[in-house]
Structure formats: structure tokens, C-alpha cells
Design an enzyme around this catalytic site. Structure first.
Site, PDB file in Angstrom:
ATOM      1  N   LYS A 173     -19.049 -92.098  37.522  1.00 36.05           N
ATOM      2  CA  LYS A 173     -17.944 -91.307  38.068  1.00 36.05           C
ATOM      3  C   LYS A 173     -17.830 -89.986  37.309  1.00 36.05           C
ATOM      4  O   LYS A 173     -18.362 -89.858  36.192  1.00 36.05           O
ATOM      5  CB  LYS A 173     -16.639 -92.098  37.982  1.00 36.05           C
ATOM      6  CG  LYS A 173     -16.211 -92.465  36.557  1.00 36.05           C
ATOM      7  CD  LYS A 173     -15.105 -93.508  36.553  1.00 36.05           C
ATOM      8  CE  LYS A 173     -14.664 -93.840  35.133  1.00 36.05           C
ATOM      9  NZ  LYS A 173     -13.741 -94.988  35.100  1.00 36.05           N
ATOM     10  N   ARG A 211      -2.484-100.468  37.213  1.00 31.62           N
ATOM     11  CA  ARG A 211      -3.028 -99.182  37.674  1.00 31.62           C
ATOM     12  C   ARG A 211      -3.605 -99.329  39.066  1.00 31.62           C
ATOM     13  O   ARG A 211      -3.067 -98.805  40.030  1.00 31.62           O
ATOM     14  CB  ARG A 211      -4.092 -98.678  36.681  1.00 31.62           C
ATOM     15  CG  ARG A 211      -4.618 -97.301  37.020  1.00 31.62           C
ATOM     16  CD  ARG A 211      -5.695 -96.829  36.053  1.00 31.62           C
ATOM     17  NE  ARG A 211      -6.961 -97.546  36.202  1.00 31.62           N
ATOM     18  CZ  ARG A 211      -8.113 -97.176  35.641  1.00 31.62           C
ATOM     19  NH1 ARG A 211      -8.140 -96.101  34.871  1.00 31.62           N
ATOM     20  NH2 ARG A 211      -9.212 -97.867  35.811  1.00 31.62           N
ATOM     21  N   TYR A 229      -6.069 -64.826  19.155  1.00 35.25           N
ATOM     22  CA  TYR A 229      -4.805 -64.654  19.881  1.00 35.25           C
ATOM     23  C   TYR A 229      -3.618 -65.074  19.032  1.00 35.25           C
ATOM     24  O   TYR A 229      -3.664 -66.081  18.329  1.00 35.25           O
ATOM     25  CB  TYR A 229      -4.813 -65.490  21.161  1.00 35.25           C
ATOM     26  CG  TYR A 229      -5.568 -64.847  22.300  1.00 35.25           C
ATOM     27  CD1 TYR A 229      -5.174 -63.606  22.811  1.00 35.25           C
ATOM     28  CD2 TYR A 229      -6.656 -65.474  22.869  1.00 35.25           C
ATOM     29  CE1 TYR A 229      -5.866 -63.015  23.860  1.00 35.25           C
ATOM     30  CE2 TYR A 229      -7.352 -64.899  23.924  1.00 35.25           C
ATOM     31  CZ  TYR A 229      -6.951 -63.662  24.413  1.00 35.25           C
ATOM     32  OH  TYR A 229      -7.630 -63.089  25.446  1.00 35.25           O
ATOM     33  N   MET A 241     -10.706 -68.464  25.877  1.00 34.03           N
ATOM     34  CA  MET A 241     -11.323 -69.016  27.095  1.00 34.03           C
ATOM     35  C   MET A 241     -12.848 -69.054  26.987  1.00 34.03           C
ATOM     36  O   MET A 241     -13.484 -70.036  27.335  1.00 34.03           O
ATOM     37  CB  MET A 241     -10.923 -68.180  28.311  1.00 34.03           C
ATOM     38  CG  MET A 241     -11.479 -68.723  29.617  1.00 34.03           C
ATOM     39  SD  MET A 241     -11.230 -67.609  31.002  1.00 34.03           S
ATOM     40  CE  MET A 241      -9.481 -67.795  31.290  1.00 34.03           C
TER      41      MET A 241
END
Ligand SMILES: *Cc1c(COP(=O)(O)O)cnc(C)c1O
Length: 377
Positions: free
Chosen positions: A51, A150, A272, A320
Site C-alpha cells: 500500500k 478501526r 527561517y 521546503m
């Protein structure tokens, strides 16, 4: 280790491709991990959970390699993943959809020869209706909730499911399954609780085989193996059990290029928010990977990369597309513009990086971005 081969070749390959980093997926190591797990669970069979694009490593490449090793059972989570994988694999490979089907997807599923995991009475009814209208039996797996709350048929619906199955043979049940919530934690009493509940399910559905273990479950012992284990993370080299040495081989290496180096004085702000202030004269390098590439922002001022085995701490916030590291531990000139640093490799495992990021290895692997040069060995 044969890592030196990769170290000498990866930089050029990556840069030739236009990429700033090199993600190497070692399919031979993947297959050795498969063999190791298959040996533990034999005579039960070992499937592969592929998956989320095989935890980010490439579902087609991973599944084909494991098929070559003898794996015939593949689990995805979403139906669309099964549709994409189906044409990549031979007809004798079976693909199961863990999340089951949304209303309206039944016909396409039957058409594609894909096996849904039925998680509710509603899904069972819809699948049976389709079988009757097609006038043929359709395959399915039944998942029961044994305590995770779940996915899966809840205890109160078991009676109705049993009645449904007695009344109709439209569905060909491969096996019944459940999923462990705490299998990575050997000492957790939830494992025994879920095993006891699974045994009650097996007693209510006599004659059906059982599949129970994910990676962690494989290491909980034979009681958890059933007829088919469903490992994911252990195939990809992640630790299945916390607090013990990981017996699996690393499958992923990641090297990233240095795009700039500089020396800054004491008191310089880095990144940053000026969140990091240098405590002395510091040599810095900026590498070409950031949170968009799968280096989580939670590594800001915490994680590290390696160069020639030397730890180079991440300083300031992860951006990023880039991350700044302190290279003062290296001799001057040892690393320069274009050098490749190790993010994942001999000195840092996916679990090491996950721990520093306060995440789990699954999140690191599934986040590794697509701006790297990917090579399969
Ligand atoms: C994801 C998943 C697995 C594989 O889990 P790992 O911990 O990666 O081995 C097995 N079974 C089910 C139902 C899953 O959702």
C-alpha cells in the site's frame, strides 16, 4: 558493505539526471528481508503489503521483485492502488484491498479480478448481490475487528454475517483476517486480548483460514501467524518491534547534494525565523532537500546527516527545498559544493531519522519525495 559502490557512483548519476539527490532502493535486500520473514512464518505463507506505493518505494518495482522471489499475495489499501498494480503483475498474483470497496466500485473490482477485504455486513451484502447478478462466485476476505476499532466487522455483526454465509455460497472466502494494534510492543497486553478475540472469531467461523500478523505480529510467535502473514515495514527495512535490535536489512539509501557552503561568525542567524543563532564561528552547508522531499520539519535543530561517517547536525528550520547543516566537524575543504551527504545509509537508518523527527519509520518512508534520482538495484 557494498555502500562504497553507491557512494562513488550515486553523485554523478544523480547530477546527470538533473536531480539533487539520489534515492537507492535495494531490491536484493528487500528480497532477503522477504526470505527472512517467510522462513519465520513457514509453513504459513508470506504476503507483501505494498500500500501507499509500497511505503513510498515503488509498488510496481517492489511487487515484481517479490513476485520473482515467490510472493503471490499483495495487499494494497485503496482500490485505486489495486487497479494500478493489477496490470503490472501476472495473473497468478492475488491483490487484496484492505480498505474494501466504496459503493459503486464492486463491478470494476470483480472485473479486474481483485479481491476485496470485506469490512462490514453492508459490503458483504453488496458483494453477494453482484455475485448473484453475475451468476458466479466472487472471492473475498472477511476482516473482523478484534479490538482496534478501526476497520472490520464488529462483534455484534458476526452472527448476521454467519447467517448470510450459511444462506448463500455466492462468496468464496479466501480467509478471515484481523489487524493488530500494538504488535510492535511485545509486552503490550492488547496482543493477547486480540489473539483471544481472534480465536473466538475462528470458533464462530469454523473451517476458514486465518490471517493475523503484520510485521510486528510475525515476531510475536507462531500463535499469531495463521495461514498468511502480511508484513509491510519489515520488508522495507524498518524495525517491526520497538526496543530490540532490528534484524532486517536496510533497503533505502538517500544521498543529497550540497548546493552551497559558507562560514558565518558567532551570532549569525540561520534559516527561517532566525530560529538558530550560531554560538561561534561556524561552517555551514546547505543541502538540496527539505520538507517537500520528505525531510520532516520536525528535524529542525534536531536531526543530522552524515559525511564520511561524521555526524553533521541540522541547524535552523528545515525549509521546503533545502536544509542547512553544521559542517564544522569536518576538516576545512573536506566537503564542498556538489558533495553528497548521507541522509539514510550506513550511519543513519530510517528508524534513527524517525526518532529524531519524533515520527515513525512509516512516515519517513512514505514521505520520501519524487525529486530525487531513483535507482533500483
Ligand atoms: C498496513 C497493514 C499491514 C502491514 O503493517 P506493517 O506494520 O507495515 O507490517 C498489515 N495488515 C493491515 C491490515 C495493514 O493495514
Amino acid at each position: 558493505m557494498d555502500g562504497s559502490i553507491v557512494n562513488s557512483r550515486a553523485p554523478k548519476l544523480a547530477i546527470d539526471s538533473g536531480a539533487c539527490g539520489s534515492l537507492t532502493i535495494d531490491l536484493a535486500a528487500l528480497c532477503r528481508n522477504y526470505d527472512k520473514l517467510a522462513t519465520i512464518v513457514a509453513p504459513a505463507r508470506t504476503a507483501a503489503v505494498v500500500k501507499a506505493d509500497a511505503y513510498g518505494l515503488g509498488a510496481a518495482q517492489v511487487s515484481k521483485a517479490l513476485y520473482g522471489r515467490g510472493c503471490r499475495y499483495f495487499f494494497v489499501a485503496h482500490f485505486i492502488e489495486a487497479l494500478r498494480l493489477r496490470p503490472q503483475l501476472s495473473g497468478d498474483a492475488t491483490i487484496f484491498v484492505l480498505n474494501g470497496l466504496l459503493p459503486g466500485n464492486e463491478a470494476a473490482c470483480a472485473d479486474g479480478g481483485i479481491v476485496p477485504v470485506i469490512n462490514s455486513l453492508d459490503q458483504l451484502q453488496q458483494w453477494s448481490d453482484l455475485a448473484r447478478s453475475l451468476q458466479r462466485r466472487l472471492p473475498a476476505v472477511l476482516q473482523f475487528d478484534t479490538g482496534m476499532s478501526r476497520l472490520g466487522i464488529p462483534p455484534e455483526d458476526r452472527g448476521a454475517v454467519a447467517t448470510h454465509l450459511r444462506a448463500s455460497d455466492a462468496i468464496d472466502i479466501f480467509f478471515v483476517m484481523s489487524h493488530l494494534a500494538s504488535a510492535d510492543d511485545v509486552g503490550n497486553s492488547q496482543n493477547a486480548d486480540q489473539l483471544a478475540e481472534m480465536r473466538r472469531v475462528a470458533a464462530e467461523f469454523p473451517g476458514y483460514d486465518v490471517s493475523f500478523a503484520n510485521s510486528g505480529g510475525i515476531f510475536l510467535g507462531g500463535d499469531f501467524h495463521g495461514v498468511m502473514a502480511r508484513p509491510g515495514i519489515a520488508l522495507y527495512g524498518g524495525a517491526a518491534t520497538s526496543g530490540v535490535a532490528n534484524p532486517m536489512e536496510a533497503v533505502v539509501r538517500l544521498e543529497v547534494a550540497v548546493v552551497q557552503t559558507r562560514t558565518v561568525p558567532e551570532g549569525a542567524r540561520v534559516g527561517y525565523g532566525g530560529a538558530h543563532v550560531t554560538k561561534g564561528r561556524t561552517r555551514l552547508a546547505t543541502i538540496a532537500a527539505g520538507y517537500a522531499d520528505g525531510l520532516p520539519r520536525s528535524l529542525s535543530d534536531r536531526g543530522a546527516v552524515y559525511y564520511n561517517g561524521i555526524r553533521l547536525p541540522i541547524v535552523g528550520r528545515v525549509s521546503m527545498d533545502s536544509t542547512t547543516i553544521d559542517i564544522s566537524a569536518l576538516s576545512e575543504g573536506a566537503l564542498s559544493f556538489g558533495s553528497m551527504v548521507e541522509v539514510l545509509g550506513d550511519h543513519q537508518t530510517v528508524d534513527d531519522l524517525a526518532r529524531d523527527a519524533r515520527l515513525i519509520s512509516y512516515e519517513i518512508l512514505t514521505s520520501l519525495g519524487h525529486r530525487f534520482h531513483r535507482q533500483y538495484r
